[in-house]
Design an enzyme around this catalytic site. Structure first.
Site, PDB file in Angstrom:
ATOM      1  N   CYS A  28       0.768  -1.255   0.000  1.00  0.00           N
ATOM      2  CA  CYS A  28       0.000   0.000   0.000  1.00  0.00           C
ATOM      3  C   CYS A  28       0.794   1.297   0.000  1.00  0.00           C
ATOM      4  O   CYS A  28       0.658   2.112  -0.900  1.00  0.00           O
ATOM      5  CB  CYS A  28      -0.918   0.026   1.216  1.00  0.00           C
ATOM      6  SG  CYS A  28      -2.026  -1.358   1.328  1.00  0.00           S
ATOM      7  N   HIS A  76      -2.835   6.556   4.006  1.00  0.00           N
ATOM      8  CA  HIS A  76      -1.637   5.716   4.192  1.00  0.00           C
ATOM      9  C   HIS A  76      -0.336   6.337   3.673  1.00  0.00           C
ATOM     10  O   HIS A  76       0.549   5.635   3.158  1.00  0.00           O
ATOM     11  CB  HIS A  76      -1.842   4.321   3.565  1.00  0.00           C
ATOM     12  CG  HIS A  76      -1.162   3.240   4.368  1.00  0.00           C
ATOM     13  ND1 HIS A  76      -1.169   1.914   3.981  1.00  0.00           N
ATOM     14  CD2 HIS A  76      -0.450   3.303   5.516  1.00  0.00           C
ATOM     15  CE1 HIS A  76      -0.488   1.203   4.875  1.00  0.00           C
ATOM     16  NE2 HIS A  76      -0.041   2.031   5.809  1.00  0.00           N
TER      17      HIS A  76
HETATM   18 CA   LIG Z   1      -3.013  -2.626  -0.641  1.00  0.00          CA
END
Ligand SMILES: [Ca+2]
Length: 477
Positions: free
Chosen positions: A84, A145
């Site tokens: 991510c 994130h």
């Molecule tokens: Ca991911």
């Protein structure tokens, strides 16, 4: 939801200082027409074979399939990392994760964890900042994130509006960790903790639709990084138990519903013919039950195709060819320069940007045209593979780094012809020593530029860092 909070904000933006001064720039596009809108739908851990138009026979995705029928499927579309945080840093900056030092966290792990001192450097110029400078209204609705400290939030990186989670849905409170209850945020404030995950896909969709409606008379950029289908899987009641593929299929079918709602909204507002909608994922599916990266080898976290090659559909009626397929190599890093140019601006000129202008691929004007000689597959700090044209070379490594498992010793040189062998099954290195040599030389260029496990690159830039990180918690009454 709290409509007042959102509309109050939208009104402030519409009446905002500076907007009237750039009204002409706001409305005029690069060819004198109106600037296009951008809606970027970015799933979390959705695999190459998880949607109907990419071969899923289990998950029903009629709306994503409709996008493919009205637009173009990109079948060699990549992210720059199998996980991510680095993948999203690339999408936002148009750069390899190692370029912007987002390839690992401060402890050597592959993604950022809550209360990390690290985040995407505020000095980086994100795609939202590029578009904001062109007069766009910008929203990040979903999972961020890129650092959970105030300095690193979407609102500090070019997004007028943020609604969503600062990090993944599996990072709620944990024994022995200082992680706060999983926060749902609006702009810079926690509004719910722990967040009710069952409703996030539906609420993200409502937020996106409201933002589009509130900004229908000016150009906008909606970045919609869904929390699903990343584990733990959650769906609203309307989708639970409805698919033929368990909770995973339910989550994908709810995302498909969301895509349909957004397409319908654009049509109803008369915006569909001036809006580029992109659907893709941040990395491949994990190896769990019901997930599919078929026909690719490998999964989330790896530098096999299954980790980094994503299903991608782009739709823009009248502009992007309908019902078409583009198999030329493109990637999320290309979106920043491409959006910038479509909006009448330029990508940043004062620094290296790895992304390329892929307008010729979007508009189907060039058969066999490719914007880059090579694409590099890094696993955290380590360069593991390089692709040029149809050829992919897995570099010979004494120790192959892996995200979650023990390193693999003695990874041999492997060469695959991805046009003939998309599943990376037939190593043809012995038959093509010249190609192995050429791709090895390309890998050395990347090592000098971006570095490798054993050395820094000469053109890396620092990540952001704060001295005293604090958890994102609800404000005290
Ligand atoms: Ca991911």
């Amino acid at each position: 939801m709290d409509r007042r909070g959102f509309l109050g904000y939208a009104g402030a933006v519409l009446a905002g200082a500076g907007l009237s001064g750039r009204a002409s720039r706001v409305r005029a596009g690069p060819e004198g027409g109106r600037k296009p809108n951008f809606v970027l739908i970015f799933c979390d851990d959705l695999g190459y074979g998880d949607v109907g138009c990419f071969g899923s026979t289990k998950n029903r995705t009629p709306n994503i399939d409709r996008m493919a029928a009205e637009g173009t499927r990109f079948t060699s579309f990549y992210v720059s990392s199998g996980v991510c945080s680095p993948s999203r840093a690339s999408l936002l900056t148009g750069c390899y994760p190692r370029r912007v030092n987002m390839d690992v966290d401060t402890t050597g792990l592959c993604v950022l964890f809550p209360v990390s001192p690290k985040g995407l450097n505020p000095s980086e110029i994100t795609v939202a900042e590029v578009l904001k400078d062109q007069g766009y209204a910008t929203a990040c609705i979903g999972k961020w994130h890129q650092g959970d400290q105030l300095e690193f939030l979407p609102t500090r990186q070019g997004f007028d509006y943020f609604y969503g989670l600062p990090y993944p849905n599996d990072m709620g409170t944990k024994a022995g960790k200082n992680y706060p209850p999983l926060p749902l945020m609006r702009n810079e404030e926690v509004i719910e903790a722990p967040v009710d995950l069952d409703t996030v896909t539906r609420r993200y969709t409502e937020e996106a639709i409201q933002f589009i409606g509130a900004n229908k008379d000016r150009p906008f950029f909606v970045y919609l990084p869904h929390t699903m289908p990343h584990v733990p899987l959650h769906v609203s009641d309307a989708f639970r138990g409805k698919s033929a593929n368990g909770l995973y299929g339910d989550a994908i079918e709810e995302i498909d519903w969301s895509v349909g709602r957004i397409l319908d909204t654009l049509k109803k507002l008369g915006l569909d013919e001036r809006t580029l909608v992109i659907f893709t994922s941040d990395n491949g599916a994990s190896g769990g039950e019901g997930r599919s990266n078929r026909p690719l080898r490998g999964q989330k976290g790896s530098t096999w195709e299954g980790g980094m090659r994503e299903p991608c559909v782009m739709c823009w009626p009248g502009k992007i060819p309908a019902g078409a397929t583009c198999n030329e190599l493109a990637c999320t890093m290309d979106l920043l320069p491409t959006f910038a140019l479509l909006a009448g601006g330029q990508p940043p000129q004062d620094r290296i940007i790895d992304g390329q202008d892929i307008r010729p691929l979007l508009f189907g004007r060039k058969e066999g045209w490719t914007p880059r000689e090579a694409f590099y597959y890094y696993q955290m700090e380590q360069l593991q593979a390089v692709r040029s044209g149809p050829w992919k070379l897995h570099l010979p490594l004494k120790l192959k780094k892996r995200n979650w498992a023990e390193p693999e010793p003695d990874s041999p040189v492997r060469l695959y012809d991805l046009e003939a062998d998309i599943g990376e099954q037939r190593n043809v290195a012995a038959q093509h020593p010249d190609i192995v040599q050429r791709l090895t030389a390309l890998a050395e260029k990347a090592r000098a530029d971006l570095g490798d496990l054993d050395r820094p690159g000469k053109n890396q830039r620092p990540a952001g860092m704060v001295a005293h990180p604090s958890p994102r918690v609800m404000p005290s009454k």
